[in-house]
Design a protein around this motif. Structure first.
Motif, PDB file in Angstrom:
ATOM      1  N   GLN A   1       0.807  -1.113  -0.129  1.00 39.04           N
ATOM      2  CA  GLN A   1      -0.089   0.078  -0.062  1.00 39.04           C
ATOM      3  C   GLN A   1       0.768   1.267   0.163  1.00 39.04           C
ATOM      4  OE1 GLN A   1      -3.135   0.621   3.062  1.00 39.04           O
ATOM      5  NE2 GLN A   1      -3.343  -1.636   3.459  1.00 39.04           N
TER       6      GLN A   1
ATOM      7  N   ARG B   1       6.611 -14.850   9.073  1.00 32.91           N
ATOM      8  CA  ARG B   1       6.412 -14.486  10.424  1.00 32.91           C
ATOM      9  C   ARG B   1       7.222 -15.414  11.417  1.00 32.91           C
ATOM     10  NH1 ARG B   1       0.619 -12.429  11.080  1.00 32.91           N
ATOM     11  NH2 ARG B   1       0.516 -11.235   9.247  1.00 32.91           N
TER      12      ARG B   1
ATOM     13  N   PHE C   1      -3.278   0.276  11.055  1.00 32.78           N
ATOM     14  CA  PHE C   1      -3.255   1.082   9.872  1.00 32.78           C
ATOM     15  C   PHE C   1      -4.646   1.537   9.250  1.00 32.78           C
ATOM     16  CE2 PHE C   1      -3.435  -3.213   8.458  1.00 32.78           C
ATOM     17  CZ  PHE C   1      -2.605  -3.794   9.236  1.00 32.78           C
TER      18      PHE C   1
ATOM     19  N   GLY D   1     -10.572  -2.484   6.869  1.00 30.91           N
ATOM     20  CA  GLY D   1     -11.024  -1.417   7.486  1.00 30.91           C
ATOM     21  C   GLY D   1     -10.732  -0.114   6.466  1.00 30.91           C
TER      22      GLY D   1
ATOM     23  N   PHE E   1      -7.898  -4.265   2.936  1.00 29.93           N
ATOM     24  CA  PHE E   1      -8.107  -5.654   3.479  1.00 29.93           C
ATOM     25  C   PHE E   1      -6.979  -6.481   3.229  1.00 29.93           C
ATOM     26  CE2 PHE E   1     -10.068  -5.321  -0.802  1.00 29.93           C
ATOM     27  CZ  PHE E   1      -9.777  -6.279  -1.537  1.00 29.93           C
ATOM     28  N   GLY E   2      -6.904  -7.505   4.024  1.00 23.56           N
ATOM     29  CA  GLY E   2      -5.817  -8.448   4.032  1.00 23.56           C
ATOM     30  C   GLY E   2      -6.589  -9.980   4.069  1.00 23.56           C
TER      31      GLY E   2
HETATM   32  N1  DAH Z   1      -1.931  -6.769   7.394  1.00 24.16           N
HETATM   33  C1  DAH Z   1      -2.587  -7.578   8.273  1.00 24.16           C
HETATM   34  C2  DAH Z   1      -2.141  -8.794   8.817  1.00 24.16           C
HETATM   35  O1  DAH Z   1      -1.140  -9.232   8.011  1.00 24.16           O
HETATM   36  C3  DAH Z   1      -3.979  -7.869   7.509  1.00 24.16           C
HETATM   37  C4  DAH Z   1      -4.892  -6.859   7.135  1.00 24.16           C
HETATM   38  C5  DAH Z   1      -5.909  -6.281   8.084  1.00 24.16           C
HETATM   39  C6  DAH Z   1      -4.580  -6.003   6.117  1.00 24.16           C
HETATM   40  C7  DAH Z   1      -6.618  -5.150   7.531  1.00 24.16           C
HETATM   41  C8  DAH Z   1      -5.312  -4.857   5.613  1.00 24.16           C
HETATM   42  C9  DAH Z   1      -6.271  -4.511   6.403  1.00 24.16           C
HETATM   43  O2  DAH Z   1      -5.193  -4.002   4.684  1.00 24.16           O
HETATM   44  O3  DAH Z   1      -7.131  -3.459   6.306  1.00 24.16           O
HETATM   45  O4  DAH Z   1      -2.437  -9.089   9.769  1.00 24.16           O
END
Ligand code: DAH
Length: 348
Positions: free
Chosen positions: A184, A205, A261, A295, A317-318
């Protein structure tokens, strides 16, 4: 002066020998020698035939017919053997051994890994919804992976993601990206809004491996920035995506959550595919399965990327690819995806 009986005997001898000798010739050189022996000017057939000159007319006719029959058979066999020798020499040059005319035992066909199929499937659904595809490095710096995404230094949120650190470059602390969210930052910093991207890829991770965790896995990040996007758009996009991916409309639930974020942040649950919401082991009796985080992009993230949060807004979102693949295919242990076990992979 040879008599016709002797000549016929010589011809019979040739007839009894030439075929086996031809079969024994395994190369074009050996077959050439064989040809010279039987068909050459000084070969056996020619010398027998030249001795026929002294025979009487009647004998000459009979013996001549036998000789000509043998000669034609030898010539035909030569053509046949030449082709066989040439093709076996050709196959040997190609490195092929064995009888290529035998029926095949079947060559196992390769295919893409089910996780990559899932990644592709998720991506193609978002592409059909108007998203482009962005990419970013797997070795990231602390700034893109954390700081720019509004993780304050030493903030406990950083502990949500145990990180693999690699050697620093200058004063930059380098790490294996813990999520696809840094894409992003890179996209917003290198382009101009509006943005509507997905970023599929591998993330790392520092975690112990078990049925639901791995130190390397896959995510698809999604984000959309313009001057009018709101939470309802996010909900619609995710509902459409979930319906397309699972092939049916499933009840989904937006649950308040926290990510540095995004603000507000949500976690998206989908009704359990195993028990249809009644409650079972797979969903820990809740009737729902946690699918992804999402979010509205935090104003700090936008301003970190040089965008005025009073003008620009957006959602993100992820998606965890392994989790989606496990849900769809009823796989209860993530480790199965990484074992290269053909009995498992062959089922997809
Ligand atoms: N980056 C987060 C994770 O790996 C996942 C995530 C959550 C990405 C909310 C997003 C977001 O873009 O809005 O746990």
């Amino acid at each position: 002066m040879p008599e016709s009986k002797e000549i016929v005997a010589a011809l019979e001898k040739i007839k009894s020998e030439y075929a086996a000798a031809a079969k024994a010739a395994k190369s074009s050189a050996e077959l050439g020698d064989w040809k010279a022996k039987y068909l050459g000017k000084k070969g056996e057939l020619s010398s027998v035939m030249s001795s026929m000159g002294a025979l009487g007319a009647e004998d000459k006719k009979v013996v001549g017919r036998i000789a000509n029959e043998i000669k034609s058979a030898v010539e035909a066999l030569y053509e046949e053997q030449l082709e066989a020798v040439h093709s076996s020499e050709y196959l040997a040059r190609l490195g092929v051994v064995g009888d290529v005319t035998l029926p095949s035992v079947g060559v196992p066909r390769g295919r893409t890994h089910p996780l990559y199929d899932t990644l592709e499937e998720i991506s193609s659904i978002f592409i059909s919804l108007g998203f482009s595809v962005a990419d970013g490095p797997e070795i990231e710096d602390d700034y893109h992976n954390f700081a720019a995404l509004n993780f304050p230094d030493a903030h406990p949120a950083k502990e949500m993601q145990d990180t693999f650190y690699v050697s620093s470059v200058g004063d930059k602390e380098m790490l294996l990206r813990t999520h696809t969210s840094p894409v992003q930052i890179r996209a917003m910093k290198s382009g101009k809004p509006p943005f509507k991207f997905i970023a599929p890829g591998r993330v790392y991770r520092h975690e112990a491996i078990d049925a639901a965790h791995s130190y390397v896995f896959h995510q698809v990040e999604g984000f959309c920035v313009d001057n009018k996007t709101n939470l309802a758009d996010l909900k619609t996009v995710l509902e459409m995506f979930i319906e397309k991916y699972f092939g049916k409309r499933l009840p989904i639930r937006f649950r308040p959550s926290y990510f540095p974020f995004t603000e507000p942040s949500v976690e998206v649950d989908v009704e359990c595919l195993v028990c249809s919401g009644a409650g079972c082991k797979a969903c820990k009796n809740s009737g729902y399965i946690e699918l992804l985080g999402a979010g509205m992009i935090h104003p700090n993230v936008l301003s970190n990327c040089g965008l005025d949060p009073n003008i620009w807004q957006g959602y993100a979102f992820g998606i965890g690819v392994e989790r989606f693949a496990m849900q769809k295919y009823g796989v209860d242990d993530m480790r199965l995806f990484y074992k290269n076990e053909m009995r498992f992979l062959g089922q997809f």
